[in-house]
Design an enzyme around this catalytic site. Sequence first.
Site, mmCIF file in Angstrom:
data_model
loop_
_atom_site.group_PDB
_atom_site.id
_atom_site.type_symbol
_atom_site.label_atom_id
_atom_site.label_comp_id
_atom_site.label_asym_id
_atom_site.label_seq_id
_atom_site.Cartn_x
_atom_site.Cartn_y
_atom_site.Cartn_z
ATOM 1 N N TRP A 1 0.831 -1.209 0.000
ATOM 2 C CA TRP A 1 0.000 0.000 0.000
ATOM 3 C C TRP A 1 0.862 1.254 0.000
ATOM 4 O O TRP A 1 0.513 2.261 -0.607
ATOM 5 C CB TRP A 1 -0.900 -0.004 1.236
ATOM 6 C CG TRP A 1 -1.700 1.258 1.412
ATOM 7 C CD1 TRP A 1 -2.921 1.550 0.883
ATOM 8 C CD2 TRP A 1 -1.324 2.428 2.180
ATOM 9 N NE1 TRP A 1 -3.331 2.803 1.269
ATOM 10 C CE2 TRP A 1 -2.366 3.364 2.056
ATOM 11 C CE3 TRP A 1 -0.214 2.758 2.952
ATOM 12 C CZ2 TRP A 1 -2.333 4.601 2.682
ATOM 13 C CZ3 TRP A 1 -0.172 3.995 3.564
ATOM 14 C CH2 TRP A 1 -1.220 4.900 3.435
ATOM 15 N N HIS A 2 2.023 1.186 0.661
ATOM 16 C CA HIS A 2 2.853 2.372 0.811
ATOM 17 C C HIS A 2 3.512 2.814 -0.492
ATOM 18 O O HIS A 2 3.870 3.990 -0.614
ATOM 19 C CB HIS A 2 3.925 2.135 1.878
ATOM 20 C CG HIS A 2 3.441 2.364 3.268
ATOM 21 N ND1 HIS A 2 2.783 1.396 4.002
ATOM 22 C CD2 HIS A 2 3.487 3.457 4.070
ATOM 23 C CE1 HIS A 2 2.469 1.876 5.186
ATOM 24 N NE2 HIS A 2 2.880 3.122 5.253
ATOM 25 N N GLY A 3 3.701 1.926 -1.430
ATOM 26 C CA GLY A 3 4.319 2.377 -2.668
ATOM 27 C C GLY A 3 4.602 1.253 -3.643
ATOM 28 O O GLY A 3 4.715 0.086 -3.254
ATOM 29 N N PHE B 1 2.027 8.904 -1.197
ATOM 30 C CA PHE B 1 1.215 7.703 -1.089
ATOM 31 C C PHE B 1 -0.265 7.988 -1.308
ATOM 32 O O PHE B 1 -1.062 7.076 -1.279
ATOM 33 C CB PHE B 1 1.407 7.069 0.300
ATOM 34 C CG PHE B 1 2.866 6.815 0.630
ATOM 35 C CD1 PHE B 1 3.664 6.136 -0.262
ATOM 36 C CD2 PHE B 1 3.417 7.271 1.804
ATOM 37 C CE1 PHE B 1 5.001 5.922 0.021
ATOM 38 C CE2 PHE B 1 4.752 7.048 2.104
ATOM 39 C CZ PHE B 1 5.547 6.376 1.208
#
Length: 402
Positions: free
Chosen positions: A261-263, A402
């Site tokens: 999810w973060h990148g 993000f």
Amino acid sequence: MKLDSEVNSKRRKTLLILSILINLGFLGFFKYYNFFQESFVDAFTFFGQKLQVDRLNIILPVGISFYTFQTLSYTIDVYKKKFPATLDIIGFYTFVSFFPQLVAGPIERASTLLPQFFNKRTFEYEKISTGLKMILWGLFMKVVVADRLSLFVDEVYSDVVSQSGISLAMATFFFSFQIYCDFAGYSLMAIGTAKMFDFDLMTNFKRPYFATSFKSFWSRWHISLSTWFRDYVYIPLGGSKVSKFKSGFNLFLTFFVSGFWHGANWTFLVWGALHGFYQVIEKYTIKIKLPKGILVLLVFILTNLAWVFFRAPSVSSAMVILKKIILFQGNGFYFGDKGIFLYSVLGIIVLIINDLIEEFRPNWNLLYHKNALVRLISIVLLIVYIISFGVFDQSQFIYFQF
């Protein structure tokens, strides 16, 4: 056809799946299309086949990860009948696009934020005062601590090959406070701004570097995200109400997905996997009793090792950094601009003192002191400190990516 009024279970599930796919589809296209494309090309290159594929120049909508998760939680809660669907379309879109926390959270639940839009707004001096103090301290964390630390961190991490292990260790130590102050500072400013408008947002950080375990760390760090993954990923997978192996796998998978999810980079996947590994080892291995101070130090050190992958541009760079740090490779220590370095250390010291007070003696906090003169002097001194030592040309927040 409405999800909350639909009685047919199959149609309800179809509507839920359709909503989830649409939301994740937009997120996947904007954020991960090029990542999957490049990984696909790399896989063929590994087997000796070269593919020529044009990369899409996609502009990532600011905050898409945050408001996507916010709308997903709304849909899932309506499906589970934890919260009734709103009939006010303006209220719903205001909930999704609420400006203080739109671009970087906290990720609010509809059950707590949405009803507040239908309340009568009232002026309360205490809320205005508290909100301004939150904004002031958040600004200190951002422009005095985080942005000054970034000057050293960016310079060291931009050329890891020529840096010594001790320089890289210091840069990683600085980054741990940079990302904390950058994101916690933003969260405080968002919460404080909302407070001034008579809205209550959830606390997002609670002094995470005082955690004595990784479970405690994630109950203190980015709380709105960690509770989101707990409620909408870990528990639906079975949580801890399954076999020990399955529960451990669920825990690991939750953090692995959190990393993704973060990148769109393998570094974030490794970072998430490391925290998943920490959690599984901590939960299912023999617990060794150690003094609280040792546990805090151990969690902090292991968290820093994981931050290397979060900050490094690639997995290979992260491995070089870790190798140099662990083996103490290289000679000398890079100070860079000694003024920047010393002011950075000073900022960290002020931050730690404040967090110590909030952790153990919250009544001692000078910004909220019962004596009005003490409060006034503290506020004026903090404003002078921000104006004098703030780095106002480093305004980009880390979590905006993000």
